[in-house]
Scaffold this motif. Structure first.
Motif, PDB file in Angstrom:
ATOM      1  N   LEU A  96       0.845  -1.184   0.000  1.00 33.07           N
ATOM      2  CA  LEU A  96       0.000   0.000   0.000  1.00 33.07           C
ATOM      3  C   LEU A  96       0.882   1.236   0.000  1.00 33.07           C
ATOM      4  N   TYR A  97       0.373   2.311  -0.546  1.00 36.91           N
ATOM      5  CA  TYR A  97       1.169   3.527  -0.716  1.00 36.91           C
ATOM      6  C   TYR A  97       0.598   4.664   0.107  1.00 36.91           C
ATOM      7  N   ALA A  98       1.492   5.426   0.715  1.00 30.41           N
ATOM      8  CA  ALA A  98       1.094   6.578   1.517  1.00 30.41           C
ATOM      9  C   ALA A  98       1.944   7.776   1.109  1.00 30.41           C
ATOM     10  N   LEU A  99       1.334   8.938   1.124  1.00 33.51           N
ATOM     11  CA  LEU A  99       2.017  10.194   0.839  1.00 33.51           C
ATOM     12  C   LEU A  99       2.233  10.892   2.172  1.00 33.51           C
ATOM     13  N   LEU A 120       3.930   0.645   2.313  1.00 31.15           N
ATOM     14  CA  LEU A 120       3.645  -0.110   3.525  1.00 31.15           C
ATOM     15  C   LEU A 120       3.280  -1.530   3.126  1.00 31.15           C
ATOM     16  N   ASP A 121       4.023  -2.487   3.626  1.00 32.72           N
ATOM     17  CA  ASP A 121       3.745  -3.892   3.352  1.00 32.72           C
ATOM     18  C   ASP A 121       2.955  -4.449   4.528  1.00 32.72           C
ATOM     19  N   VAL A 122       1.740  -4.888   4.241  1.00 27.33           N
ATOM     20  CA  VAL A 122       0.793  -5.331   5.262  1.00 27.33           C
ATOM     21  C   VAL A 122       0.387  -6.771   4.978  1.00 27.33           C
ATOM     22  N   LEU A 123       0.381  -7.570   6.024  1.00 28.48           N
ATOM     23  CA  LEU A 123      -0.058  -8.958   5.943  1.00 28.48           C
ATOM     24  C   LEU A 123      -1.331  -9.086   6.766  1.00 28.48           C
ATOM     25  N   LEU A 124      -2.300  -9.822   6.259  1.00 27.21           N
ATOM     26  CA  LEU A 124      -3.512 -10.118   7.018  1.00 27.21           C
ATOM     27  C   LEU A 124      -3.376 -11.506   7.621  1.00 27.21           C
ATOM     28  N   ASP A 125      -3.712 -11.634   8.918  1.00 24.73           N
ATOM     29  CA  ASP A 125      -3.697 -12.975   9.497  1.00 24.73           C
ATOM     30  C   ASP A 125      -5.022 -13.664   9.176  1.00 24.73           C
ATOM     31  N   GLU A 126      -5.174 -14.904   9.610  1.00 23.68           N
ATOM     32  CA  GLU A 126      -6.352 -15.694   9.254  1.00 23.68           C
ATOM     33  C   GLU A 126      -7.660 -15.079   9.742  1.00 23.68           C
ATOM     34  N   HIS A 127      -7.590 -14.154  10.688  1.00 30.26           N
ATOM     35  CA  HIS A 127      -8.782 -13.479  11.207  1.00 30.26           C
ATOM     36  C   HIS A 127      -9.021 -12.124  10.537  1.00 30.26           C
ATOM     37  N   GLY A 128      -8.173 -11.757   9.586  1.00 30.70           N
ATOM     38  CA  GLY A 128      -8.310 -10.482   8.896  1.00 30.70           C
ATOM     39  C   GLY A 128      -7.649  -9.321   9.612  1.00 30.70           C
ATOM     40  N   GLN A 129      -6.865  -9.601  10.638  1.00 30.47           N
ATOM     41  CA  GLN A 129      -6.127  -8.563  11.383  1.00 30.47           C
ATOM     42  C   GLN A 129      -4.917  -8.135  10.558  1.00 30.47           C
ATOM     43  N   PRO A 130      -4.772  -6.837  10.249  1.00 30.17           N
ATOM     44  CA  PRO A 130      -3.598  -6.384   9.486  1.00 30.17           C
ATOM     45  C   PRO A 130      -2.365  -6.257  10.379  1.00 30.17           C
ATOM     46  N   TRP A 131      -1.231  -6.661   9.850  1.00 27.75           N
ATOM     47  CA  TRP A 131       0.065  -6.574  10.522  1.00 27.75           C
ATOM     48  C   TRP A 131       1.039  -5.861   9.596  1.00 27.75           C
ATOM     49  N   LEU A 132       1.719  -4.857  10.110  1.00 23.39           N
ATOM     50  CA  LEU A 132       2.732  -4.161   9.320  1.00 23.39           C
ATOM     51  C   LEU A 132       3.992  -5.010   9.284  1.00 23.39           C
ATOM     52  N   MET A 133       4.476  -5.289   8.089  1.00 22.17           N
ATOM     53  CA  MET A 133       5.719  -6.051   7.946  1.00 22.17           C
ATOM     54  C   MET A 133       6.902  -5.131   7.705  1.00 22.17           C
ATOM     55  N   GLU A 134       6.660  -4.053   6.950  1.00 19.92           N
ATOM     56  CA  GLU A 134       7.784  -3.222   6.529  1.00 19.92           C
ATOM     57  C   GLU A 134       7.259  -1.901   5.988  1.00 19.92           C
ATOM     58  N   ILE A 135       8.074  -0.858   6.145  1.00 14.25           N
ATOM     59  CA  ILE A 135       7.819   0.433   5.490  1.00 14.25           C
ATOM     60  C   ILE A 135       9.014   0.717   4.602  1.00 14.25           C
ATOM     61  N   ASN A 136       8.754   0.987   3.327  1.00 20.50           N
ATOM     62  CA  ASN A 136       9.806   1.290   2.360  1.00 20.50           C
ATOM     63  C   ASN A 136       9.781   2.778   2.051  1.00 20.50           C
ATOM     64  N   ASP A 137      10.947   3.426   2.120  1.00 12.90           N
ATOM     65  CA  ASP A 137      10.978   4.854   1.830  1.00 12.90           C
ATOM     66  C   ASP A 137      11.217   5.158   0.354  1.00 12.90           C
ATOM     67  N   HIS A 138      11.516   4.156  -0.444  1.00 15.14           N
ATOM     68  CA  HIS A 138      11.635   4.310  -1.894  1.00 15.14           C
ATOM     69  C   HIS A 138      10.974   3.100  -2.568  1.00 15.14           C
ATOM     70  N   PRO A 139       9.645   2.971  -2.427  1.00 17.81           N
ATOM     71  CA  PRO A 139       8.976   1.781  -2.952  1.00 17.81           C
ATOM     72  C   PRO A 139       8.875   1.801  -4.468  1.00 17.81           C
ATOM     73  N   SER A 140       8.818   0.608  -5.024  1.00 16.04           N
ATOM     74  CA  SER A 140       8.571   0.473  -6.449  1.00 16.04           C
ATOM     75  C   SER A 140       7.155   0.963  -6.722  1.00 16.04           C
ATOM     76  N   LEU A 141       6.983   1.731  -7.779  1.00 19.21           N
ATOM     77  CA  LEU A 141       5.670   2.268  -8.128  1.00 19.21           C
ATOM     78  C   LEU A 141       5.085   1.598  -9.359  1.00 19.21           C
ATOM     79  N   ARG A 142       5.713   0.537  -9.819  1.00 15.12           N
ATOM     80  CA  ARG A 142       5.239  -0.158 -11.015  1.00 15.12           C
ATOM     81  C   ARG A 142       4.206  -1.207 -10.659  1.00 15.12           C
ATOM     82  N   ALA A 143       3.070  -1.166 -11.312  1.00 17.12           N
ATOM     83  CA  ALA A 143       2.047  -2.187 -11.077  1.00 17.12           C
ATOM     84  C   ALA A 143       2.477  -3.507 -11.704  1.00 17.12           C
TER      85      ALA A 143
END
Length: 186
Positions: free
Chosen positions: A18-21, A160-183
């Motif tokens: 996910l992307y944040a400004l 922001l790299d987010v993982l959902l657990d089996e109950h749908g709870q989001p967990w932050l795995m990593e924040i990238n300050d220069h993320p790839s923007l290519r779909a």
């Protein structure tokens, strides 16, 4: 901490990019909602979470971690750079990524809601927004200190790299300050 019970789709582990400004990182503070961390003091850090992103899938069916499968990166990791060269990486020409190894976050959220895996897309976005605000707020001093190295002095795009657990709870795995923007869905 390794999340041993991730939410799966078709037996595959996935995460969300996910992307944040980020604006005004020098200010500190935070709060608010609607995808933006913005206090009414006029000097708060502002964070805007984009309501789309990528769902990145592992390419081997997931099994709970054990001594036998811990080295299988294609089962446990969702990194595009690792999985795109695997023989079972799936490309899809559909605009939303269809059933490919890289899909739009919105198509995954819609599927999870349709199949009853999450109660609502808006509720999940709210939880992810709160996670993003808390996480970026914690590292705000680091972001403010690195502002001179940003590619743009007015704002920074974060991944922001987010993982959902089996109950749908989001967990932050990593924040990238220069993320790839290519779909690069295909």
């Amino acid at each position: 901490e390794y999340i041993a019970n991730p939410m799966l789709i078709d037996g595959l582990k996935f995460d969300l990019r996910l992307y944040a400004l980020l604006c005004d990182a020098d200010a500190g503070g935070g709060g608010g909602g609607g995808g933006a961390a913005d206090a009414d003091d006029g000097g708060a850090m502002r964070l805007y979470l984009y309501r789309e992103g990528l769902a990145r899938f592992a390419v081997d069916s997931y099994e709970r971690p054990s001594g036998d499968n811990l080295r299988n990166v294609h089962m446990h990791l969702t990194n595009y750079s690792i999985n795109r060269k695997a023989s079972n990486f799936r490309y899809c020409d559909d605009a939303d990524g269809g059933d490919g190894s890289k899909r739009t976050a919105s198509s995954v959220f819609e599927r999870l809601q349709r199949t009853g895996r999450i109660s609502g897309v808006e509720e999940l976005w709210g939880e992810i927004e709160a996670l993003a605000v808390r996480s970026v707020g914690v590292i705000q001093p680091i972001l403010a200190g690195s502002r001179g190295r940003w590619s743009n002095s007015c704002f920074q795009i974060l991944g922001l790299d987010v993982l959902l657990d089996e109950h749908g709870q989001p967990w932050l795995m990593e924040i990238n300050d220069h993320p790839s923007l290519r779909a690069d869905l295909t």
